[in-house]
Structure formats: C-alpha cells, structure tokens
Motif scaffolding. Structure first.
Motif, PDB file in Angstrom:
ATOM      1  N   TRP A 161       0.853  -1.194   0.000  1.00  0.00           N
ATOM      2  CA  TRP A 161       0.000   0.000   0.000  1.00  0.00           C
ATOM      3  C   TRP A 161       0.886   1.240   0.000  1.00  0.00           C
ATOM      4  CZ3 TRP A 161      -3.857   1.759   4.369  1.00  0.00           C
ATOM      5  CH2 TRP A 161      -4.724   2.735   3.831  1.00  0.00           C
ATOM      6  N   PHE A 162       1.085   1.804  -1.179  1.00  0.00           N
ATOM      7  CA  PHE A 162       2.012   2.920  -1.350  1.00  0.00           C
ATOM      8  C   PHE A 162       1.336   4.285  -1.455  1.00  0.00           C
ATOM      9  CE2 PHE A 162       5.758   0.349  -3.356  1.00  0.00           C
ATOM     10  CZ  PHE A 162       6.099  -0.119  -2.102  1.00  0.00           C
ATOM     11  N   ASP A 163       0.016   4.335  -1.598  1.00  0.00           N
ATOM     12  CA  ASP A 163      -0.687   5.620  -1.706  1.00  0.00           C
ATOM     13  C   ASP A 163      -2.168   5.392  -1.433  1.00  0.00           C
ATOM     14  OD1 ASP A 163      -1.058   8.323  -2.082  1.00  0.00           O
ATOM     15  OD2 ASP A 163      -0.316   8.366  -4.149  1.00  0.00           O
ATOM     16  N   LEU A 164      -2.878   6.504  -1.226  1.00  0.00           N
ATOM     17  CA  LEU A 164      -4.313   6.439  -0.958  1.00  0.00           C
ATOM     18  C   LEU A 164      -5.061   6.344  -2.281  1.00  0.00           C
ATOM     19  CD1 LEU A 164      -6.458   6.576   1.305  1.00  0.00           C
ATOM     20  CD2 LEU A 164      -6.537   9.050   0.930  1.00  0.00           C
ATOM     21  N   GLN A 165      -5.788   5.262  -2.459  1.00  0.00           N
ATOM     22  CA  GLN A 165      -6.537   5.051  -3.695  1.00  0.00           C
ATOM     23  C   GLN A 165      -7.739   5.978  -3.758  1.00  0.00           C
ATOM     24  OE1 GLN A 165      -5.968   3.059  -1.190  1.00  0.00           O
ATOM     25  NE2 GLN A 165      -7.621   1.601  -0.794  1.00  0.00           N
ATOM     26  N   GLY A 166      -8.283   6.132  -4.956  1.00  0.00           N
ATOM     27  CA  GLY A 166      -9.452   6.985  -5.114  1.00  0.00           C
ATOM     28  C   GLY A 166      -9.121   8.289  -5.830  1.00  0.00           C
ATOM     29  N   SER A 168      -8.170  12.165  -6.829  1.00  0.00           N
ATOM     30  CA  SER A 168      -7.008  12.942  -6.390  1.00  0.00           C
ATOM     31  C   SER A 168      -7.326  13.872  -5.224  1.00  0.00           C
ATOM     32  CB  SER A 168      -6.438  13.746  -7.559  1.00  0.00           C
ATOM     33  OG  SER A 168      -7.409  14.645  -8.059  1.00  0.00           O
ATOM     34  N   TYR A 169      -8.575  14.356  -5.131  1.00  0.00           N
ATOM     35  CA  TYR A 169      -8.886  15.286  -4.042  1.00  0.00           C
ATOM     36  C   TYR A 169      -8.768  14.603  -2.674  1.00  0.00           C
ATOM     37  CZ  TYR A 169     -13.617  13.234  -3.821  1.00  0.00           C
ATOM     38  OH  TYR A 169     -14.675  12.370  -3.708  1.00  0.00           O
ATOM     39  N   LEU A 170      -8.925  13.269  -2.636  1.00  0.00           N
ATOM     40  CA  LEU A 170      -8.750  12.554  -1.375  1.00  0.00           C
ATOM     41  C   LEU A 170      -7.306  12.607  -0.901  1.00  0.00           C
ATOM     42  CD1 LEU A 170     -10.938   9.342  -1.830  1.00  0.00           C
ATOM     43  CD2 LEU A 170     -11.408  11.333  -0.397  1.00  0.00           C
ATOM     44  N   ARG A 171      -6.390  12.700  -1.855  1.00  0.00           N
ATOM     45  CA  ARG A 171      -4.976  12.759  -1.489  1.00  0.00           C
ATOM     46  C   ARG A 171      -4.524  14.182  -1.197  1.00  0.00           C
ATOM     47  NH1 ARG A 171      -5.471   8.915  -5.366  1.00  0.00           N
ATOM     48  NH2 ARG A 171      -4.977  10.301  -7.094  1.00  0.00           N
ATOM     49  N   ASN A 172      -5.362  15.154  -1.414  1.00  0.00           N
ATOM     50  CA  ASN A 172      -5.009  16.546  -1.160  1.00  0.00           C
ATOM     51  C   ASN A 172      -5.856  17.096  -0.010  1.00  0.00           C
ATOM     52  OD1 ASN A 172      -3.084  16.762  -3.384  1.00  0.00           O
ATOM     53  ND2 ASN A 172      -4.857  16.528  -4.709  1.00  0.00           N
ATOM     54  N   VAL A 173      -7.061  17.570  -0.329  1.00  0.00           N
ATOM     55  CA  VAL A 173      -7.948  18.090   0.707  1.00  0.00           C
ATOM     56  C   VAL A 173      -8.277  16.991   1.717  1.00  0.00           C
ATOM     57  CG1 VAL A 173     -10.210  19.113   1.153  1.00  0.00           C
ATOM     58  CG2 VAL A 173      -8.921  19.770  -0.890  1.00  0.00           C
ATOM     59  N   GLY A 174      -8.504  15.780   1.227  1.00  0.00           N
ATOM     60  CA  GLY A 174      -8.857  14.684   2.124  1.00  0.00           C
ATOM     61  C   GLY A 174      -7.771  14.391   3.136  1.00  0.00           C
ATOM     62  N   THR A 175      -6.521  14.447   2.713  1.00  0.00           N
ATOM     63  CA  THR A 175      -5.426  14.176   3.634  1.00  0.00           C
ATOM     64  C   THR A 175      -5.331  15.236   4.717  1.00  0.00           C
ATOM     65  OG1 THR A 175      -4.172  12.928   1.990  1.00  0.00           O
ATOM     66  CG2 THR A 175      -2.920  13.882   3.810  1.00  0.00           C
ATOM     67  N   ARG A 227      -4.392   8.555   9.505  1.00  0.00           N
ATOM     68  CA  ARG A 227      -3.415   9.642   9.593  1.00  0.00           C
ATOM     69  C   ARG A 227      -1.995   9.067   9.659  1.00  0.00           C
ATOM     70  NH1 ARG A 227      -0.976  12.527  14.081  1.00  0.00           N
ATOM     71  NH2 ARG A 227      -0.398  14.640  13.417  1.00  0.00           N
ATOM     72  N   ALA A 228      -1.821   8.022  10.456  1.00  0.00           N
ATOM     73  CA  ALA A 228      -0.505   7.390  10.540  1.00  0.00           C
ATOM     74  C   ALA A 228      -0.080   6.816   9.191  1.00  0.00           C
ATOM     75  CB  ALA A 228      -0.536   6.285  11.599  1.00  0.00           C
ATOM     76  N   VAL A 229      -1.025   6.206   8.480  1.00  0.00           N
ATOM     77  CA  VAL A 229      -0.726   5.642   7.165  1.00  0.00           C
ATOM     78  C   VAL A 229      -0.345   6.746   6.177  1.00  0.00           C
ATOM     79  CG1 VAL A 229      -1.758   4.485   5.159  1.00  0.00           C
ATOM     80  CG2 VAL A 229      -2.108   3.565   7.467  1.00  0.00           C
ATOM     81  N   ARG A 230      -1.102   7.870   6.189  1.00  0.00           N
ATOM     82  CA  ARG A 230      -0.795   8.955   5.255  1.00  0.00           C
ATOM     83  C   ARG A 230       0.561   9.597   5.560  1.00  0.00           C
ATOM     84  NH1 ARG A 230      -1.673   8.956   0.796  1.00  0.00           N
ATOM     85  NH2 ARG A 230      -2.143  11.146   0.367  1.00  0.00           N
ATOM     86  N   ARG A 231       0.925   9.657   6.813  1.00  0.00           N
ATOM     87  CA  ARG A 231       2.259  10.152   7.160  1.00  0.00           C
ATOM     88  C   ARG A 231       3.324   9.173   6.656  1.00  0.00           C
ATOM     89  NH1 ARG A 231       2.278  14.113  11.351  1.00  0.00           N
ATOM     90  NH2 ARG A 231       4.129  13.226  12.333  1.00  0.00           N
ATOM     91  N   GLY A 232       3.008   7.893   6.723  1.00  0.00           N
ATOM     92  CA  GLY A 232       3.914   6.900   6.167  1.00  0.00           C
ATOM     93  C   GLY A 232       4.038   7.015   4.660  1.00  0.00           C
ATOM     94  N   HIS A 233       2.909   7.236   3.986  1.00  0.00           N
ATOM     95  CA  HIS A 233       2.953   7.451   2.542  1.00  0.00           C
ATOM     96  C   HIS A 233       3.832   8.644   2.190  1.00  0.00           C
ATOM     97  CE1 HIS A 233      -1.200   5.335   1.901  1.00  0.00           C
ATOM     98  NE2 HIS A 233      -0.206   4.481   1.855  1.00  0.00           N
ATOM     99  N   ALA A 234       3.685   9.727   2.922  1.00  0.00           N
ATOM    100  CA  ALA A 234       4.469  10.935   2.645  1.00  0.00           C
ATOM    101  C   ALA A 234       5.962  10.660   2.794  1.00  0.00           C
ATOM    102  CB  ALA A 234       4.042  12.071   3.573  1.00  0.00           C
TER     103      ALA A 234
END
Length: 356
Positions: A161-166, A168-175, A227-234
């Motif tokens: 799992w290298f990024d948030l699927q779905g 693009s706005y989920l990876r920007n505003v959503g994050t 949130r922890a996963v998205r920080r890991g992705h970053a």
C-alpha cells in the motif's frame, strides 16, 4: 525464556507471545505474536523468512510458509499488536497512531528469528505491511551497521500500500482533513462503504480463515490510524533507503465493485496497482516489480494460474538473490573485477536456465 506453544494452524506450526508492555495509544497491555513453521526435519536451514500481514489480516497462508520451506528457508510470521492472534478484549483492531510503534515488535521478532537461525533473514509483507516494513528498514538503516548488521538480505512485497486510492482530491484536501481529525479524534470511524466483494472472492475460491480476525467487510477505518498511514505514505514518497534489494509483486489490473462478480477473482479489488508501480522506485536500492496478470490483491491468494506465476517469479528472484550474494562474496575475496563480473553473468545464466 522462549516458550513456543502449538498454533491454531496445526501440525508444524507454533507461536510465541512477544510482550510489548503498555500501549502508547492507551489500550492497556499489548503483545505481538510470532508464528513459526517447523516441519519435522533432522536439519534446519540457516536462513529464514519473516512475514508481516496487512490491514484486516493475520497470518494464515500455510502454502506460502511451505513454499519457502521447500526452498530452504525457515518461515516465521508476525501478527502485529491488536491484530489476529495478538488482539485482546478492549483492543481496537489494528489501531495505531504512528506506524513507527511497530518497530518494537519488528525488532524483537527479528532478534528471535536470528537467535534461532543464525543466518540471513528475508523479509516479506502484504498490503499495509508492505508500507510498514520499508519505513522500518529505512529507520533501521540509520542505526550502527544498518540493515547489513541486522542480517537482512532482501525484501518481498506483495501488493504494498504505497498511496491512498481513489480520486485525487482525497490525497489533497482529504489528507488535510484526515490529519486534523486524526489528531483531535483518533478513534473516530471514517464513514466508508463496507463491501464484502474481496472476501467473497477469496471464500468462493476455497481460501479459509478466521472471520473474527479477518471479517469479510473489513474492520472499521479510524482517522488516527489513517493519519498514521498517510504520514507513512508521505515519508515513502520523499524517498527511502531500505538498504536491500526488493521484489514487488502486484496484480495486472485493479477494479472495485459494490457486489461480487467473477471478474473480482482476477484483479486487485482493494488497491490501485498504478500507484504501486508509480511509487516502487522510492524504496531505494535495487527494485524489481512484476505485474501478475489475473492476480488478486493478495497475489498469493490468487486462482491457480496466477498463483503459480507468482511463485515462479518469486523463485526466479530468490535464485537471483542467491547468485548476487555469491558474486558479492567472490568480489570480496580479492578476485579481480572482471572475474567478479564473469561470475555474476554465469550465475544469472544458470538461474535463467534453471527456470526456462
């Protein structure tokens, strides 16, 4: 004292509790569980695999353990804190607010494995585990001696799992929203659909597992965990240095559906495989990525044809890894550079010939 006891998987499988103390996320005493496959044998190999599962998952893939054993590896798998065998009453399944918390059980599992085996360790992981392990390796690489001193030989990732699927706005505003709510109300559940299509697909194909530990619709996703996963992705997207070669296996295509149909059996119904391909280069070191046509999200739970192909690609890579180690040892013994190069070529030719 190390006390192994019989595991739920039956003959040849044992488990060891790894106490971790008090949960930093406030859910009392926690532990992880190390599982080993040790068939009756007069001689045990001096190298091992340590496997880590994904979200809404635990180790049950006996055929994977037995495949590695047949190729000369001891096999160990880790059920992380609050997951599978390690979950206790009062624990929120799979809940952590920082993926680095897993370093504690990963360090301890590696210590136990190395004390039993003595030789090198190959790491393997699926899905969210495929994010957790590279982040750990990057941190491990900054310790004295790095991954080499830790005895780690390589890394096999199965649909990481290298990024948030779905969209693009989920990876920007959503994050940004995930980050805010994850800090304020970490255990708040994210209101998402809960399809059972992937689980139904696995069951229709005969894969059996504990539905309390791996429910068909998955466990609830909570803001603090995501949130922890998205920080890991970053951190991954900024670039890691895992210090060892890696093999990444993934499906050839992705598709989601609100209800089961037969096409779900032949795609990744959980992650976007294009994202896996995009971010694979961020691991550092030498990375081999192989799409397996017709594979599921867990490539090693695919239908027979893609499963056989996945094992074939794994075996090719393991043979290459052994050959590369032989070449490195030859070069380190004082051989001339051209002799080392010739040795590498001959090893690769032999490897490819064996699997032609």
């Amino acid at each position: 004292m190390t006390t192994w006891r019989p595991d739920v998987l039956g003959d040849g499988y044992e488990q060891l509790e790894l106490p971790l103390g008090t949960d930093p996320d406030g859910e009392g005493e926690i532990s992880a569980t190390l599982v080993r496959y040790q068939p009756t044998s007069t001689e045990l190999p001096d190298r091992a695999v340590l496997y880590v599962h994904g979200f809404t998952d635990y180790f049950f893939q006996q055929h994977l353990a037995e495949h590695f054993a047949a190729r000369g590896y001891r096999f160990f798998a880790l059920d992380l804190r609050k997951c599978g065998r390690s979950r206790a009453p009062g624990h929120t399944p799979h809940f952590v607010t920082d993926l680095s918390y897993y370093d504690l059980e990963l360090d301890e599992a590696l210590r136990v494995v190395r004390s039993e085996v003595g030789g090198g360790v190959l790491l393997a992981a699926h899905s969210t585990g495929g994010l957790v392990l590279p982040l750990w390796l990057d941190r491990l690489g900054r310790r004295p001696g790095g991954t080499a001193a830790a005895g780690i030989r390589g890394l096999v990732l199965n649909s990481p799992w290298f990024d948030l699927q779905g969209p693009s706005y989920l990876r920007n505003v959503g994050t940004a929203l995930i980050d805010l709510v994850g800090r304020i109300a970490p255990r708040a559940m994210i209101p998402l659909p809960k399809p059972d299509t992937y689980g139904r697909s696995l069951q229709r194909d005969g894969w059996r597992y504990d539905l309390d530990w791996k429910p068909l619709t998955g466990f609830p996703i909570r803001f603090g965990w995501l949130r922890a996963v998205r920080r890991g992705h970053a951190a991954l997207h900024r670039g890691l240095d895992i210090g060892v070669p890696s093999l990444i296996l993934r499906s050839g295509a992705s598709r989601s559906a609100p209800r089961y149909d037969s096409t779900i059996d032949t795609v990744d119904a959980v992650l976007d495989v294009r994202q896996i391909a995009r971010w694979a280069g961020c691991l550092g070191d030498r990375t081999t990525i192989v799409p397996i046509g017709g594979a599921r999200h867990d490539v090693f739970l695919s239908t027979p044809g893609p499963l056989a192909e996945a094992f074939r690609e794994l075996d090719l890579w393991l043979a290459w890894l052994d050959g590369a180690a032989e070449a490195d040892e030859s070069a380190g013994s004082g051989s001339a550079a051209d002799a080392s190069a010739d040795n590498t070529v001959s090893v690769l030719q032999r490897t490819m010939g064996e699997h032609a």
